[in-house]
Design an enzyme around this catalytic site. Structure first.
Site, PDB file in Angstrom:
ATOM      1  N   GLU A  21       0.852  -1.191   0.000  1.00 51.96           N
ATOM      2  CA  GLU A  21       0.000   0.000   0.000  1.00 51.96           C
ATOM      3  C   GLU A  21       0.884   1.236   0.000  1.00 51.96           C
ATOM      4  O   GLU A  21       1.913   1.268   0.675  1.00 51.96           O
ATOM      5  CB  GLU A  21      -0.923   0.000   1.224  1.00 51.96           C
ATOM      6  CG  GLU A  21      -1.799   1.239   1.382  1.00 51.96           C
ATOM      7  CD  GLU A  21      -2.645   1.524   0.150  1.00 51.96           C
ATOM      8  OE1 GLU A  21      -2.530   2.646  -0.383  1.00 51.96           O
ATOM      9  OE2 GLU A  21      -3.403   0.631  -0.285  1.00 51.96           O
TER      10      GLU A  21
ATOM     11  N   ASP B 121       6.293   0.903  -4.030  1.00 53.71           N
ATOM     12  CA  ASP B 121       5.695   0.711  -5.342  1.00 53.71           C
ATOM     13  C   ASP B 121       5.499  -0.780  -5.629  1.00 53.71           C
ATOM     14  O   ASP B 121       6.429  -1.582  -5.490  1.00 53.71           O
ATOM     15  CB  ASP B 121       6.608   1.346  -6.392  1.00 53.71           C
ATOM     16  CG  ASP B 121       6.077   1.171  -7.791  1.00 53.71           C
ATOM     17  OD1 ASP B 121       5.352   2.060  -8.260  1.00 53.71           O
ATOM     18  OD2 ASP B 121       6.389   0.135  -8.415  1.00 53.71           O
TER      19      ASP B 121
ATOM     20  N   ASP C  42      -7.662   2.090  -8.197  1.00 55.04           N
ATOM     21  CA  ASP C  42      -8.080   3.413  -8.671  1.00 55.04           C
ATOM     22  C   ASP C  42      -8.582   3.292 -10.107  1.00 55.04           C
ATOM     23  O   ASP C  42      -7.847   2.856 -10.994  1.00 55.04           O
ATOM     24  CB  ASP C  42      -6.893   4.369  -8.603  1.00 55.04           C
ATOM     25  CG  ASP C  42      -7.304   5.828  -8.780  1.00 55.04           C
ATOM     26  OD1 ASP C  42      -8.270   6.084  -9.525  1.00 55.04           O
ATOM     27  OD2 ASP C  42      -6.642   6.700  -8.191  1.00 55.04           O
TER      28      ASP C  42
ATOM     29  N   LYS D 227     -11.645   9.184 -15.817  1.00 49.04           N
ATOM     30  CA  LYS D 227     -11.617  10.027 -17.003  1.00 49.04           C
ATOM     31  C   LYS D 227     -10.882   9.299 -18.126  1.00 49.04           C
ATOM     32  O   LYS D 227      -9.820   8.724 -17.908  1.00 49.04           O
ATOM     33  CB  LYS D 227     -10.935  11.354 -16.697  1.00 49.04           C
ATOM     34  CG  LYS D 227     -11.716  12.233 -15.724  1.00 49.04           C
ATOM     35  CD  LYS D 227     -11.023  13.566 -15.497  1.00 49.04           C
ATOM     36  CE  LYS D 227     -11.836  14.427 -14.534  1.00 49.04           C
ATOM     37  NZ  LYS D 227     -11.162  15.732 -14.278  1.00 49.04           N
TER      38      LYS D 227
ATOM     39  N   ASP E  24     -15.768  -1.653  -8.850  1.00 52.33           N
ATOM     40  CA  ASP E  24     -17.152  -1.187  -8.907  1.00 52.33           C
ATOM     41  C   ASP E  24     -17.363  -0.231 -10.075  1.00 52.33           C
ATOM     42  O   ASP E  24     -18.375   0.468 -10.126  1.00 52.33           O
ATOM     43  CB  ASP E  24     -17.571  -0.531  -7.584  1.00 52.33           C
ATOM     44  CG  ASP E  24     -16.693   0.649  -7.201  1.00 52.33           C
ATOM     45  OD1 ASP E  24     -15.719   0.925  -7.932  1.00 52.33           O
ATOM     46  OD2 ASP E  24     -16.969   1.293  -6.171  1.00 52.33           O
TER      47      ASP E  24
ATOM     48  N   HIS F 182     -15.492  -0.692   2.248  1.00 49.17           N
ATOM     49  CA  HIS F 182     -16.114   0.628   2.205  1.00 49.17           C
ATOM     50  C   HIS F 182     -16.116   1.182   0.784  1.00 49.17           C
ATOM     51  O   HIS F 182     -17.009   1.937   0.406  1.00 49.17           O
ATOM     52  CB  HIS F 182     -15.423   1.586   3.181  1.00 49.17           C
ATOM     53  CG  HIS F 182     -14.117   2.133   2.725  1.00 49.17           C
ATOM     54  ND1 HIS F 182     -12.945   1.408   2.794  1.00 49.17           N
ATOM     55  CD2 HIS F 182     -13.783   3.341   2.198  1.00 49.17           C
ATOM     56  CE1 HIS F 182     -11.954   2.146   2.333  1.00 49.17           C
ATOM     57  NE2 HIS F 182     -12.424   3.321   1.969  1.00 49.17           N
ATOM     58  N   PHE F 183     -15.125   0.767  -0.045  1.00 45.26           N
ATOM     59  CA  PHE F 183     -15.135   1.165  -1.456  1.00 45.26           C
ATOM     60  C   PHE F 183     -16.373   0.593  -2.152  1.00 45.26           C
ATOM     61  O   PHE F 183     -17.040   1.266  -2.933  1.00 45.26           O
ATOM     62  CB  PHE F 183     -13.878   0.661  -2.166  1.00 45.26           C
ATOM     63  CG  PHE F 183     -12.627   1.372  -1.778  1.00 45.26           C
ATOM     64  CD1 PHE F 183     -12.326   2.637  -2.270  1.00 45.26           C
ATOM     65  CD2 PHE F 183     -11.728   0.780  -0.918  1.00 45.26           C
ATOM     66  CE1 PHE F 183     -11.174   3.292  -1.913  1.00 45.26           C
ATOM     67  CE2 PHE F 183     -10.569   1.424  -0.550  1.00 45.26           C
ATOM     68  CZ  PHE F 183     -10.281   2.690  -1.049  1.00 45.26           C
TER      69      PHE F 183
END
EC number: 2.1.1.33
Length: 244
Positions: free
Chosen positions: A100, A127, A150, A154, A186, A224-225
């Site tokens: 993380e 990383d 992530d 866009k 999601d 929670h995501f």
């Protein structure tokens, strides 16, 4: 081991690592400092020597790291650590490695691991590509988990997404034959890209068939995501691949 942050939390993050893919570079996450609570700072000061792995760029004997032979599960981008903690609590026969880049999330999980006395868990704050390329031997992992990466939603940012062909090929190399890759998202558009990439990656077979997903497995708690995504009207896709 050394503490990756001094008491002021002032360590500068290294330059993001890249995997070359033709003329384009695939980047892993960028280290993010964030704000520490006092408890999270104490976690780095006091818990890191027990649960942290200092990155040194050299191949690592994971059985020696954990002091036993056991199935090795890697979670990339564990966020606040809820899924990793759940897995470690419910199946302590396995060894868990987490990566993380968000320091407060690492600090939070360090405290939770101490509360659980979870010596079968180790964490990297580094990383993910560098760790996989340089510290994890080929065939050393039994499972890789990537939950809610992530989405870079866009369109012009889609190339920043983690699940790119070069990264998928790297994961295949690190999984043993018979191992497993589990991804969850999601964002439907990201699920489509995952299928595009992973269904076409040599050495991976989609357990649900081409462009298929599975119900949420019992080893992955609702995060929670996921809850946030459902509130926004998003579906959730769990993709499960076997390493041939």
């Amino acid at each position: 081991m050394t503490n990756p942050f001094d008491s002021a939390g002032s360590k500068a993050p290294p330059k993001p690592f890249t995997v070359s893919e033709g003329r384009r570079e695939v980047r892993s996450f960028v280290l993010r400092q964030g704000r520490f609570t006092p408890a999270q700072q104490r976690a780095f000061d006091e818990r890191w020597p027990r649960f942290g792995i200092d990155y040194n760029g050299q191949p690592r004997d994971l059985d020696a790291t954990f002091g036993r032979p056991a199935h090795k599960v890697l979670e990339i981008g564990f966020g606040n650590g809820a899924a990793m903690r759940f897995a470690a609590q419910h199946d302590p026969s396995r060894d868990y490695i987490g990566i993380e880049v968000h320091a407060p999330g690492v600090g939070r999980l360090l405290n939770a691991l101490a509360d659980d006395n979870a010596d079968h868990v180790r964490l990297y704050h580094h990383d993910a590509v560098e760790v996989l390329q340089n510290e994890i031997a080929d065939g050393a992992l039994d499972e890789v988990r990537i939950y809610f990466p992530d989405p870079w939603h866009k369109k012009r940012h889609n190339k920043r997404r983690l699940l790119q062909p070069a990264f998928a090929e790297l994961i295949v190399r690190k999984l043993r034959p018979g191992g497993r890759l589990h991804c969850a998202t999601d964002w439907e558009d990201y699920a489509e890209q995952m299928w595009d990439v992973l269904d076409a990656t040599a050495g991976l077979v989609n357990r649900a068939g081409p462009r298929g997903s599975v119900p949420r497995p019992d080893w992955r708690p609702q995060t929670h995501f996921e809850t946030r995504g459902q509130k926004l009207g998003h579906g959730v896709w769990d993709l499960l691949y076997d390493r041939t």
